[in-house]
Design an enzyme around this catalytic site. Structure first.
Site, PDB file in Angstrom:
ATOM      1  N   HIS A   1       0.642 -12.214   0.869  1.00 38.31           N
ATOM      2  CA  HIS A   1      -0.213 -11.295   0.126  1.00 38.31           C
ATOM      3  C   HIS A   1      -0.250 -11.628  -1.369  1.00 38.31           C
ATOM      4  O   HIS A   1       0.797 -11.717  -2.015  1.00 38.31           O
ATOM      5  CB  HIS A   1       0.339  -9.871   0.314  1.00 38.31           C
ATOM      6  CG  HIS A   1      -0.620  -8.783  -0.003  1.00 38.31           C
ATOM      7  ND1 HIS A   1      -0.254  -7.455  -0.065  1.00 38.31           N
ATOM      8  CD2 HIS A   1      -1.952  -8.799  -0.276  1.00 38.31           C
ATOM      9  CE1 HIS A   1      -1.303  -6.712  -0.344  1.00 38.31           C
ATOM     10  NE2 HIS A   1      -2.343  -7.509  -0.493  1.00 38.31           N
TER      11      HIS A   1
ATOM     12  N   TYR B   1       0.833  -1.201   0.000  1.00 33.98           N
ATOM     13  CA  TYR B   1       0.000   0.000   0.000  1.00 33.98           C
ATOM     14  C   TYR B   1       0.869   1.253   0.000  1.00 33.98           C
ATOM     15  O   TYR B   1       1.408   1.669   1.033  1.00 33.98           O
ATOM     16  CB  TYR B   1      -0.940   0.017   1.205  1.00 33.98           C
ATOM     17  CG  TYR B   1      -1.859  -1.179   1.315  1.00 33.98           C
ATOM     18  CD1 TYR B   1      -2.204  -1.940   0.195  1.00 33.98           C
ATOM     19  CD2 TYR B   1      -2.392  -1.552   2.540  1.00 33.98           C
ATOM     20  CE1 TYR B   1      -3.054  -3.035   0.307  1.00 33.98           C
ATOM     21  CE2 TYR B   1      -3.240  -2.643   2.656  1.00 33.98           C
ATOM     22  CZ  TYR B   1      -3.556  -3.390   1.530  1.00 33.98           C
ATOM     23  OH  TYR B   1      -4.396  -4.477   1.631  1.00 33.98           O
TER      24      TYR B   1
END
Length: 348
Positions: free
Chosen positions: A144, A57
């Site tokens: 992830h 992010y």
């Protein structure tokens, strides 16, 4: 964390609302440091005490901002999850990251992402996250977006995480991604504590009901849901709205609008229904929802406690907008973070 539903999670706790921190990494638009801090502080004040982030992010910006915002906040008052699999590296002098590598994040630090599921890479990625977060531990670590890296996951990535769990470095480990079928396979075959399933257990996409959720129920795996608004379409079903990070096709816009119409007949905002829907399944323990402002945090918390009649869910089934075999949330208001019931638009 505020109670936002009445379904019990696998550990006996109620469905709760946490803060997803992708927006803190300048997802789609720049955000000021002041706004980022206000989002975090408002979430904590209102009882959203689980915070989810990732190196991906904003190539570390989300973690950095979260760490600065949490400075001085007692560590025992909140829980953190972050992710591994994308190691970050600094750009070389004169090197520029390509626009295709931004993945929706803008005005980010001069870093690049590198897929790395090696033991050393997993450990180094977590160490760097702890530095950015300014903490000595996180509570949950997810591998992830591993759908295209399964060999590396089985050979090195998951064993590296399991080693950290065995050493007590982290409490819970698992996987976070958009593909519920891959999550189901990994959960069935590995010793997974928790999964974060984004966008596949929502009012518009119930894929996880057929693959992931039965496996989690059988194995007692905790499910956290993300992407409840499917990138925005369920927050504001208009032409041009995003669905799964891209402009939504007309057919899905029309379906979302039909959902909105049925909800409106019962005086329920579509966002309130979207927030509550995942709580119907007993394996779903919590949801993480992002926000672009402190006011959005307040609105999410308010809507999470909305008084939703059972007739609305049954009308959605009757209209063919929900399948008849889906587990539906318990009707009525959910207790708000302060213990008060959310009775409608003016409830706080």
């Amino acid at each position: 964390m505020p109670v936002t539903g009445t379904g019990d999670g696998p550990d006996g706790g109620a469905y709760t609302l946490g803060l997803g921190c992708a927006q803190l990494g300048n997802l789609h638009a720049p955000m000021s440091e002041e706004t980022a801090h206000a989002i975090v502080h408002t979430a904590l004040e209102l009882g959203c005490r689980h915070l989810d982030t990732a190196p991906h992010y904003g190539v570390g910006l989300s973690e950095e901002r979260l760490g600065r915002a949490l400075a001085g906040v007692p560590r025992e008052t909140y829980t953190l999850s972050t992710k591994v699999g994308r190691r970050l590296r600094s750009l070389a002098p004169g090197e520029r990251a390509g626009s295709e590598e931004s993945e929706g994040f803008v005005d980010t630090p001069p870093r690049a992402r590198v897929w790395d599921f090696s033991r050393d890479g997993v450990h180094r990625t977590l160490e760097a996250s702890l530095e950015r977060l300014r903490t000595d531990h996180v509570d949950t670590v997810y591998l992830h977006d591993v759908e295209n890296h399964l060999r590396e996951v089985y050979e090195t990535g998951f064993p590296a995480l399991a080693e950290l769990r065995a050493q007590g470095v982290v409490r819970h480990i698992g996987f976070g991604m958009n593909y519920s079928d891959v999550l189901a396979r990994l959960t069935a075959e590995l010793d997974v504590d928790s999964v974060l399933c984004a966008g596949r257990w929502t009012l518009l996409d119930r894929t996880a009901h057929d693959d992931l959720l039965p496996v989690c129920a059988r194995r007692g795996t905790r499910v956290v849901v993300g992407g409840i608004y499917n990138s925005g379409l369920l927050a504001d079903p208009r032409p041009g709205a995003r669905y799964d990070y891209r402009p939504a096709p007309d057919t899905l816009v029309q379906r979302a609008q039909r959902l909105q119409e049925v909800c409106a007949r019962h005086g329920v905002p579509l966002r309130a229904a979207a927030l509550r829907f995942p709580s119907g399944h007993p394996s779903v323990a919590s949801a993480v929802v992002g926000a672009c402002s402190a006011e959005e945090v307040r609105d999410n918390v308010r809507l999470s406690a909305y008084d939703i009649p059972g007739a609305m869910w049954h009308d959605l089934v009757a209209e063919g907008l929900l399948d008849a075999d889906l587990p539906l949330p318990t009707p009525g208001p959910a207790p708000g973070p302060d213990g008060a019931d959310g009775k409608g638009p003016d409830a706080r």
